[in-house]
Design a protein around this motif. Structure first.
Motif, PDB file in Angstrom:
ATOM      1  N   GLN A  52       0.833  -1.210   0.000  1.00  0.00           N
ATOM      2  CA  GLN A  52       0.000   0.000   0.000  1.00  0.00           C
ATOM      3  C   GLN A  52       0.869   1.262   0.000  1.00  0.00           C
ATOM      4  OE1 GLN A  52      -2.761   0.161   3.266  1.00  0.00           O
ATOM      5  NE2 GLN A  52      -3.621   2.110   2.607  1.00  0.00           N
ATOM      6  N   ARG A  53       1.970   1.242   0.753  1.00  0.00           N
ATOM      7  CA  ARG A  53       2.862   2.403   0.787  1.00  0.00           C
ATOM      8  C   ARG A  53       3.443   2.669  -0.597  1.00  0.00           C
ATOM      9  NH1 ARG A  53       4.438   5.388   5.188  1.00  0.00           N
ATOM     10  NH2 ARG A  53       3.338   4.684   7.016  1.00  0.00           N
ATOM     11  N   TRP A  54       3.870   1.601  -1.295  1.00  0.00           N
ATOM     12  CA  TRP A  54       4.400   1.776  -2.646  1.00  0.00           C
ATOM     13  C   TRP A  54       3.341   2.380  -3.562  1.00  0.00           C
ATOM     14  CZ3 TRP A  54       9.086   1.637  -4.847  1.00  0.00           C
ATOM     15  CH2 TRP A  54      10.127   1.080  -4.112  1.00  0.00           C
ATOM     16  N   ALA A  55       2.104   1.885  -3.479  1.00  0.00           N
ATOM     17  CA  ALA A  55       1.028   2.385  -4.336  1.00  0.00           C
ATOM     18  C   ALA A  55       0.695   3.830  -4.008  1.00  0.00           C
ATOM     19  CB  ALA A  55      -0.218   1.504  -4.168  1.00  0.00           C
ATOM     20  N   GLN A  56       0.708   4.177  -2.735  1.00  0.00           N
ATOM     21  CA  GLN A  56       0.336   5.516  -2.275  1.00  0.00           C
ATOM     22  C   GLN A  56       1.426   6.544  -2.547  1.00  0.00           C
ATOM     23  OE1 GLN A  56      -1.180   5.582   1.820  1.00  0.00           O
ATOM     24  NE2 GLN A  56       0.285   7.218   2.256  1.00  0.00           N
ATOM     25  N   ASP A  57       2.685   6.202  -2.269  1.00  0.00           N
ATOM     26  CA  ASP A  57       3.771   7.187  -2.301  1.00  0.00           C
ATOM     27  C   ASP A  57       4.777   6.983  -3.424  1.00  0.00           C
ATOM     28  OD1 ASP A  57       2.765   8.394   0.061  1.00  0.00           O
ATOM     29  OD2 ASP A  57       3.809   6.900   1.286  1.00  0.00           O
ATOM     30  N   GLY A  72      17.606  -8.653   4.751  1.00  0.00           N
ATOM     31  CA  GLY A  72      16.568  -7.981   5.511  1.00  0.00           C
ATOM     32  C   GLY A  72      15.743  -7.092   4.609  1.00  0.00           C
ATOM     33  N   TRP A  73      15.132  -6.095   5.200  1.00  0.00           N
ATOM     34  CA  TRP A  73      14.290  -5.183   4.443  1.00  0.00           C
ATOM     35  C   TRP A  73      14.418  -3.775   5.021  1.00  0.00           C
ATOM     36  CZ3 TRP A  73      10.509  -2.952   7.451  1.00  0.00           C
ATOM     37  CH2 TRP A  73      10.154  -3.632   8.629  1.00  0.00           C
ATOM     38  N   GLY A  74      14.102  -2.813   4.189  1.00  0.00           N
ATOM     39  CA  GLY A  74      14.151  -1.425   4.626  1.00  0.00           C
ATOM     40  C   GLY A  74      13.985  -0.487   3.459  1.00  0.00           C
ATOM     41  N   GLY A  75      13.995   0.776   3.768  1.00  0.00           N
ATOM     42  CA  GLY A  75      13.843   1.798   2.742  1.00  0.00           C
ATOM     43  C   GLY A  75      13.145   3.011   3.312  1.00  0.00           C
ATOM     44  N   PHE A  76      12.431   3.701   2.452  1.00  0.00           N
ATOM     45  CA  PHE A  76      11.848   4.999   2.783  1.00  0.00           C
ATOM     46  C   PHE A  76      10.330   4.941   2.734  1.00  0.00           C
ATOM     47  CE2 PHE A  76      15.994   5.564   0.861  1.00  0.00           C
ATOM     48  CZ  PHE A  76      16.631   6.334   1.809  1.00  0.00           C
ATOM     49  N   GLU A  77       9.705   5.417   3.793  1.00  0.00           N
ATOM     50  CA  GLU A  77       8.259   5.552   3.831  1.00  0.00           C
ATOM     51  C   GLU A  77       7.906   6.956   4.295  1.00  0.00           C
ATOM     52  OE1 GLU A  77       6.606   1.062   4.556  1.00  0.00           O
ATOM     53  OE2 GLU A  77       6.627   2.405   6.271  1.00  0.00           O
ATOM     54  N   LYS A  78       6.916   7.520   3.637  1.00  0.00           N
ATOM     55  CA  LYS A  78       6.476   8.882   3.951  1.00  0.00           C
ATOM     56  C   LYS A  78       5.704   8.885   5.265  1.00  0.00           C
ATOM     57  CE  LYS A  78       5.815  13.108   2.204  1.00  0.00           C
ATOM     58  NZ  LYS A  78       6.711  13.978   1.544  1.00  0.00           N
ATOM     59  N   GLU A  79       6.144   9.721   6.194  1.00  0.00           N
ATOM     60  CA  GLU A  79       5.466   9.938   7.480  1.00  0.00           C
ATOM     61  C   GLU A  79       5.170  11.426   7.585  1.00  0.00           C
ATOM     62  OE1 GLU A  79       4.470   7.594   9.441  1.00  0.00           O
ATOM     63  OE2 GLU A  79       5.606   5.925   8.600  1.00  0.00           O
ATOM     64  N   ASP A  80       3.919  11.791   7.365  1.00  0.00           N
ATOM     65  CA  ASP A  80       3.523  13.207   7.320  1.00  0.00           C
ATOM     66  C   ASP A  80       4.324  13.906   6.223  1.00  0.00           C
ATOM     67  OD1 ASP A  80       1.616  12.890   9.393  1.00  0.00           O
ATOM     68  OD2 ASP A  80       3.217  13.068  10.878  1.00  0.00           O
ATOM     69  N   ASP A  81       5.218  14.839   6.582  1.00  0.00           N
ATOM     70  CA  ASP A  81       5.935  15.607   5.563  1.00  0.00           C
ATOM     71  C   ASP A  81       7.401  15.206   5.443  1.00  0.00           C
ATOM     72  OD1 ASP A  81       6.671  16.592   8.021  1.00  0.00           O
ATOM     73  OD2 ASP A  81       6.690  18.686   7.397  1.00  0.00           O
ATOM     74  N   VAL A  82       7.775  14.075   6.023  1.00  0.00           N
ATOM     75  CA  VAL A  82       9.184  13.673   5.989  1.00  0.00           C
ATOM     76  C   VAL A  82       9.260  12.191   5.608  1.00  0.00           C
ATOM     77  CG1 VAL A  82       9.313  13.084   8.446  1.00  0.00           C
ATOM     78  CG2 VAL A  82      11.362  13.826   7.266  1.00  0.00           C
ATOM     79  N   VAL A 117      15.487  13.113   5.612  1.00  0.00           N
ATOM     80  CA  VAL A 117      15.258  11.737   6.038  1.00  0.00           C
ATOM     81  C   VAL A 117      15.182  11.717   7.560  1.00  0.00           C
ATOM     82  CG1 VAL A 117      16.228   9.400   6.141  1.00  0.00           C
ATOM     83  CG2 VAL A 117      16.410  10.732   4.036  1.00  0.00           C
ATOM     84  N   GLN A 118      14.189  11.004   8.063  1.00  0.00           N
ATOM     85  CA  GLN A 118      14.012  10.828   9.501  1.00  0.00           C
ATOM     86  C   GLN A 118      14.447   9.411   9.873  1.00  0.00           C
ATOM     87  OE1 GLN A 118      10.313  11.792  12.012  1.00  0.00           O
ATOM     88  NE2 GLN A 118       9.835   9.827  11.074  1.00  0.00           N
ATOM     89  N   PHE A 119      15.127   9.312  11.001  1.00  0.00           N
ATOM     90  CA  PHE A 119      15.484   8.025  11.585  1.00  0.00           C
ATOM     91  C   PHE A 119      14.861   7.984  12.971  1.00  0.00           C
ATOM     92  CE2 PHE A 119      18.924   9.466   8.899  1.00  0.00           C
ATOM     93  CZ  PHE A 119      19.277   8.355   8.154  1.00  0.00           C
ATOM     94  N   LEU A 120      14.109   6.943  13.263  1.00  0.00           N
ATOM     95  CA  LEU A 120      13.552   6.750  14.597  1.00  0.00           C
ATOM     96  C   LEU A 120      14.235   5.532  15.202  1.00  0.00           C
ATOM     97  CD1 LEU A 120       9.728   7.303  13.977  1.00  0.00           C
ATOM     98  CD2 LEU A 120      11.449   8.967  14.712  1.00  0.00           C
ATOM     99  N   LEU A 121      14.936   5.742  16.300  1.00  0.00           N
ATOM    100  CA  LEU A 121      15.648   4.642  16.949  1.00  0.00           C
ATOM    101  C   LEU A 121      14.955   4.249  18.241  1.00  0.00           C
ATOM    102  CD1 LEU A 121      19.453   5.393  16.587  1.00  0.00           C
ATOM    103  CD2 LEU A 121      17.974   4.043  15.131  1.00  0.00           C
ATOM    104  N   ALA A 122      14.791   2.955  18.396  1.00  0.00           N
ATOM    105  CA  ALA A 122      14.234   2.421  19.639  1.00  0.00           C
ATOM    106  C   ALA A 122      15.211   2.711  20.772  1.00  0.00           C
ATOM    107  CB  ALA A 122      14.012   0.919  19.503  1.00  0.00           C
ATOM    108  N   PRO A 123      14.704   2.857  21.992  1.00  0.00           N
ATOM    109  CA  PRO A 123      15.587   3.118  23.138  1.00  0.00           C
ATOM    110  C   PRO A 123      16.641   2.029  23.348  1.00  0.00           C
ATOM    111  CG  PRO A 123      13.285   3.413  23.743  1.00  0.00           C
ATOM    112  CD  PRO A 123      13.298   2.853  22.362  1.00  0.00           C
ATOM    113  N   THR A 124      16.417   0.826  22.812  1.00  0.00           N
ATOM    114  CA  THR A 124      17.400  -0.254  22.957  1.00  0.00           C
ATOM    115  C   THR A 124      18.645  -0.002  22.115  1.00  0.00           C
ATOM    116  OG1 THR A 124      16.324  -1.491  21.184  1.00  0.00           O
ATOM    117  CG2 THR A 124      15.667  -2.016  23.457  1.00  0.00           C
ATOM    118  N   ARG A 125      18.538   0.895  21.148  1.00  0.00           N
ATOM    119  CA  ARG A 125      19.689   1.207  20.298  1.00  0.00           C
ATOM    120  C   ARG A 125      20.504   2.294  20.983  1.00  0.00           C
ATOM    121  NH1 ARG A 125      19.764  -1.394  15.297  1.00  0.00           N
ATOM    122  NH2 ARG A 125      21.869  -0.654  15.566  1.00  0.00           N
TER     123      ARG A 125
END
Length: 158
Positions: A52-57, A72-82, A117-125
């Motif tokens: 859905q993210r690929w289709a939307q953005d 593994g997997w990863g890449g870029f997903e739009k979150e609001d304006d970033v 680009v935004q990076f969100l890191l879990a507190p465990t990192r």
């Protein structure tokens, strides 16, 4: 669609054998850094959401391969304006995260849509040295999905 980026290939997440994704996400070493996985992992819902993210953005998360080896997997997903960059590696690929991120960020720098680009890191990192070396700046914390994350931003155009 496979996009070759140096030693890594970024391909269609939908084409990854289901058993590989299930094994990766069931590994406690992976789950340790994924607080949003708390309720378990629904593979089909996950893949539907990513499609859905690929289709939307027009962009989203890739499968990451090195030759025939799924990393593994990863890449870029739009979150609001970033654009948020996420990377979830198999335990065998944990040491390759920075190299994969650098190559993905090279893609971002060439893509006119991705200015920040935004990076969100879990507190465990605990270690954020790699993000600092890439030029990302910590800008505080953010709540997402009921969890607190450290938030970093990287200007891809400077």
């Amino acid at each position: 669609m496979h996009m070759s980026v140096r030693d890594f290939e970024f391909g269609d997440l939908q084409e990854v054998p289901r058993a590989l994704l299930t094994a990766q996400m069931a590994d406690p070493r992976v789950a340790e850094h994924l607080p949003l996985l708390d309720g378990g992992f629904d593979l089909e819902a996950f893949l539907r959401g990513k499609a859905q993210r690929w289709a939307q953005d027009g962009l989203g998360h890739w499968a990451i391969w090195q030759g025939e080896v799924f990393l593994g997997w990863g890449g870029f997903e739009k979150e609001d304006d970033v654009w948020d960059f996420g990377l979830v590696l198999t335990p065998e690929a944990f040491g390759q995260g920075q190299a994969i991120a650098r190559q993905a960020l090279a893609f971002a720098r060439e893509d006119a849509r991705i200015e920040v680009v935004q990076f969100l890191l879990a507190p465990t990192r605990r270690s954020v040295k790699a993000l600092a070396r890439m030029g990302a700046k910590e800008v505080g914390e953010v709540r997402y999905g009921g969890q607190t994350f450290r938030r970093f931003l990287l200007d891809t155009k400077s």
